[in-house]
Design a protein around this motif. Sequence first.
Motif, PDB file in Angstrom:
ATOM      1  N   PRO A 440      -5.434   6.359  -1.284  1.00  0.00           N
ATOM      2  CA  PRO A 440      -4.373   7.148  -1.933  1.00  0.00           C
ATOM      3  C   PRO A 440      -4.947   8.203  -2.873  1.00  0.00           C
ATOM      4  N   THR A 441      -4.185   9.287  -3.058  1.00  0.00           N
ATOM      5  CA  THR A 441      -4.552  10.306  -4.047  1.00  0.00           C
ATOM      6  C   THR A 441      -4.217   9.773  -5.435  1.00  0.00           C
ATOM      7  N   ALA A 442      -4.582  10.531  -6.465  1.00  0.00           N
ATOM      8  CA  ALA A 442      -4.322  10.096  -7.844  1.00  0.00           C
ATOM      9  C   ALA A 442      -2.824   9.908  -8.077  1.00  0.00           C
ATOM     10  N   ALA A 443      -2.012  10.865  -7.634  1.00  0.00           N
ATOM     11  CA  ALA A 443      -0.556  10.758  -7.822  1.00  0.00           C
ATOM     12  C   ALA A 443       0.005   9.581  -7.039  1.00  0.00           C
ATOM     13  N   GLU A 444      -0.524   9.394  -5.858  1.00  0.00           N
ATOM     14  CA  GLU A 444      -0.059   8.286  -5.028  1.00  0.00           C
ATOM     15  C   GLU A 444      -0.454   6.943  -5.633  1.00  0.00           C
ATOM     16  N   GLU A 446      -0.611   6.165  -8.781  1.00  0.00           N
ATOM     17  CA  GLU A 446       0.353   5.825  -9.833  1.00  0.00           C
ATOM     18  C   GLU A 446       1.648   5.289  -9.229  1.00  0.00           C
ATOM     19  N   ALA A 447       2.109   5.925  -8.179  1.00  0.00           N
ATOM     20  CA  ALA A 447       3.352   5.483  -7.545  1.00  0.00           C
ATOM     21  C   ALA A 447       3.174   4.109  -6.899  1.00  0.00           C
ATOM     22  N   LEU A 448       2.042   3.876  -6.262  1.00  0.00           N
ATOM     23  CA  LEU A 448       1.789   2.576  -5.636  1.00  0.00           C
ATOM     24  C   LEU A 448       1.686   1.474  -6.678  1.00  0.00           C
ATOM     25  N   GLN A 449       1.029   1.758  -7.808  1.00  0.00           N
ATOM     26  CA  GLN A 449       0.950   0.766  -8.879  1.00  0.00           C
ATOM     27  C   GLN A 449       2.341   0.430  -9.402  1.00  0.00           C
ATOM     28  N   ASP A 450       3.161   1.466  -9.574  1.00  0.00           N
ATOM     29  CA  ASP A 450       4.557   1.274 -10.008  1.00  0.00           C
ATOM     30  C   ASP A 450       5.301   0.393  -9.008  1.00  0.00           C
ATOM     31  N   LEU A 451       5.130   0.675  -7.722  1.00  0.00           N
ATOM     32  CA  LEU A 451       5.820  -0.100  -6.690  1.00  0.00           C
ATOM     33  C   LEU A 451       5.371  -1.560  -6.713  1.00  0.00           C
ATOM     34  N   ALA A 452       4.066  -1.788  -6.860  1.00  0.00           N
ATOM     35  CA  ALA A 452       3.564  -3.162  -6.895  1.00  0.00           C
ATOM     36  C   ALA A 452       4.167  -3.924  -8.068  1.00  0.00           C
ATOM     37  N   GLU A 453       4.236  -3.295  -9.230  1.00  0.00           N
ATOM     38  CA  GLU A 453       4.817  -3.955 -10.400  1.00  0.00           C
ATOM     39  C   GLU A 453       6.311  -4.208 -10.212  1.00  0.00           C
ATOM     40  N   THR A 454       6.996  -3.239  -9.572  1.00  0.00           N
ATOM     41  CA  THR A 454       8.434  -3.404  -9.309  1.00  0.00           C
ATOM     42  C   THR A 454       8.686  -4.565  -8.363  1.00  0.00           C
ATOM     43  N   LEU A 455       7.925  -4.619  -7.287  1.00  0.00           N
ATOM     44  CA  LEU A 455       8.111  -5.688  -6.294  1.00  0.00           C
ATOM     45  C   LEU A 455       7.825  -7.054  -6.907  1.00  0.00           C
ATOM     46  N   ALA A 456       6.801  -7.136  -7.770  1.00  0.00           N
ATOM     47  CA  ALA A 456       6.424  -8.422  -8.360  1.00  0.00           C
ATOM     48  C   ALA A 456       7.549  -9.007  -9.202  1.00  0.00           C
ATOM     49  N   LYS A 457       8.409  -8.135  -9.713  1.00  0.00           N
ATOM     50  CA  LYS A 457       9.500  -8.597 -10.569  1.00  0.00           C
ATOM     51  C   LYS A 457      10.776  -8.930  -9.792  1.00  0.00           C
ATOM     52  N   LEU A 458      10.811  -8.576  -8.512  1.00  0.00           N
ATOM     53  CA  LEU A 458      12.038  -8.794  -7.741  1.00  0.00           C
ATOM     54  C   LEU A 458      12.238 -10.270  -7.429  1.00  0.00           C
ATOM     55  N   PRO A 459      13.474 -10.732  -7.415  1.00  0.00           N
ATOM     56  CA  PRO A 459      13.737 -12.115  -6.988  1.00  0.00           C
ATOM     57  C   PRO A 459      13.312 -12.311  -5.538  1.00  0.00           C
ATOM     58  N   GLU A 460      12.805 -13.491  -5.242  1.00  0.00           N
ATOM     59  CA  GLU A 460      12.335 -13.788  -3.894  1.00  0.00           C
ATOM     60  C   GLU A 460      13.435 -13.617  -2.862  1.00  0.00           C
ATOM     61  N   LYS A 489       5.620   8.352   4.001  1.00  0.00           N
ATOM     62  CA  LYS A 489       4.466   8.599   4.868  1.00  0.00           C
ATOM     63  C   LYS A 489       3.195   8.067   4.212  1.00  0.00           C
ATOM     64  N   THR A 490       3.131   8.192   2.897  1.00  0.00           N
ATOM     65  CA  THR A 490       2.002   7.634   2.153  1.00  0.00           C
ATOM     66  C   THR A 490       1.903   6.131   2.350  1.00  0.00           C
ATOM     67  N   LEU A 491       3.037   5.459   2.245  1.00  0.00           N
ATOM     68  CA  LEU A 491       3.045   4.009   2.417  1.00  0.00           C
ATOM     69  C   LEU A 491       2.542   3.620   3.810  1.00  0.00           C
ATOM     70  N   TYR A 492       2.991   4.376   4.805  1.00  0.00           N
ATOM     71  CA  TYR A 492       2.574   4.069   6.174  1.00  0.00           C
ATOM     72  C   TYR A 492       1.070   4.289   6.353  1.00  0.00           C
ATOM     73  N   GLU A 493       0.567   5.437   5.846  1.00  0.00           N
ATOM     74  CA  GLU A 493      -0.834   5.790   6.078  1.00  0.00           C
ATOM     75  C   GLU A 493      -1.794   4.923   5.257  1.00  0.00           C
ATOM     76  N   ALA A 523      -5.453  -1.851  -1.563  1.00  0.00           N
ATOM     77  CA  ALA A 523      -5.561  -0.408  -1.325  1.00  0.00           C
ATOM     78  C   ALA A 523      -6.012   0.319  -2.587  1.00  0.00           C
ATOM     79  N   LEU A 524      -5.474  -0.090  -3.743  1.00  0.00           N
ATOM     80  CA  LEU A 524      -5.848   0.549  -5.012  1.00  0.00           C
ATOM     81  C   LEU A 524      -7.297   0.238  -5.387  1.00  0.00           C
ATOM     82  N   ALA A 525      -7.780  -0.913  -4.900  1.00  0.00           N
ATOM     83  CA  ALA A 525      -9.166  -1.285  -5.180  1.00  0.00           C
ATOM     84  C   ALA A 525     -10.139  -0.634  -4.213  1.00  0.00           C
TER      85      ALA A 525
END
Length: 533
Positions: A440-444, A446-460, A489-493, A523-525
Amino acid sequence: MSQIDRTLAEAARAWPFEEARKLVARIGGKAPAKGYVLFETGYGPSGLPHIGTFGEVVRTTMVRQAFQRLSDVPTRLFCFSDDMDGLRKVPDNVPNKEMLAANLGKPLTSVPDPFSNEHPSFGAANNARLRAFLDSFGFEYEFQSATDWYKSGRFDKMLLAMLQHYDEVQAIMLPTLGEERRATYSIFLPISPKTGRVLQVPVIKTDAQAGTIVYRDEDGTLVETPVTGGNVKLQWKADWAGRWFALGVDYEMYGKDLIPSAELSAKIVKILGGEPPEGFNFELFLDEEGKKISKSKGNGLSVEEWLRYAPPESLALYMQQQPRRAKRLYFDVIPRAVDDYLAAVEKLPAEEPAKALENAAWHIHDGKAPANSAAGVNFNMLLNLASVAHTDSKDVLWQYLRRYVPGATPENAPYLDRLLTGAVAYYQDFVKASKKFRLPTAAEREALQDLAETLAKLPEESTAEFIQNEVYEAGKRHFAQAELRQWFKTLYEVLLGSEQGPRMGAFIKLYGRDNVVKLIERALAGEDLSRAA
């Protein structure tokens, strides 16, 4: 069928209904003298059944079903095998080639069975394969053998009519031939009483009153033979016309390449005093490079190959869609065909009756909406599941499916199991090697990290739609409205190694919230996601 339903059918725009209305006009609202409307498909049994055979029968069946919604006149479908044709060459895909070579020129039903002693002839063996092939798809049809029709005398009246109008029919055919062929051409092909071969020889004399022709046999002797009783067969264009005339065929389809032949056959039928059938010419399929598919080149896709990856209904849908448009028939069309079929089935029960008649699933299932056995899972989703799970084990993938479809098992959800089997095979054969993951690019990031944190908080127990909305909102927090398509498209690639992918909400629900969070973290790692964790 109710009057309301018939009214809807009369206005339906789907091509099978358009074809059926031509037949209704043809019969003028009453049954033909034979008592039924006859649909026909033809088959040359010198080889095994192929995907074109399936296409002709399934499309003709769709027109027949549409006609049955418009008229109470009985219908029949003949699958006619030209098994009295001479064996012209030894096929590449059969055993006992030397034995076949020794029988070149003989009618296919006079050539020994090269496969086993189970059938009396090569033609009979291939006819049996044709019938088994059609039966496996549940087609309603009546098998007809040219050999039976010629030898039983059921073609005699037609053959005598051909002899009566011999000069007129020859006058239609000869201008279409090259000079050398014209010198020896005759619509009648006598079968040598000495060698048993179908002879391409000139007819020296015709006697319509006696019902005979005179020709010179292979050893040079003159032979007079009746045209009746299976002593001769017709050249194929005349044969096609003769079949239409003798059987009273009302409807037959054929490929675009046979339009000139159909026009010639129609002229011959009229000379005999008959009426040519209504016809429908379909476009030919193209191979991977956009070239015409050729059975001899083997550059197409076989039914068996399609069915390795997908259920037969998806192939029926591909045949139903836009038959007058040239389409590629190659492996890469299979996933879309499966998902188009599943989407059509899902829509059908809730559609208004008029709209339902435009739905491909209506034509595939004769108006009877099947249960949606895929439970909201589609083929592309399963391909992506196989990709991120890094396994060719169907059992492993079932562990994920049970989360998405609680209580489902291969035993109580066989259709879903069939889809999964095909998707695993397709992934291994075509997708695995083509996966291309990127960082991912730098902007991507940040968005992916945000998504990971959002998903972690969602009810199962969050639904796929709720998750989809959260993915969308995460993208909105980092990208302008015009860039949201790029976000997906970023998520897919980055996560799936593909430029296209499934609805992310459904995929996350299927693969598991925590598993997707781990995938994002890898992916972030900077890990290689083409390898298992």
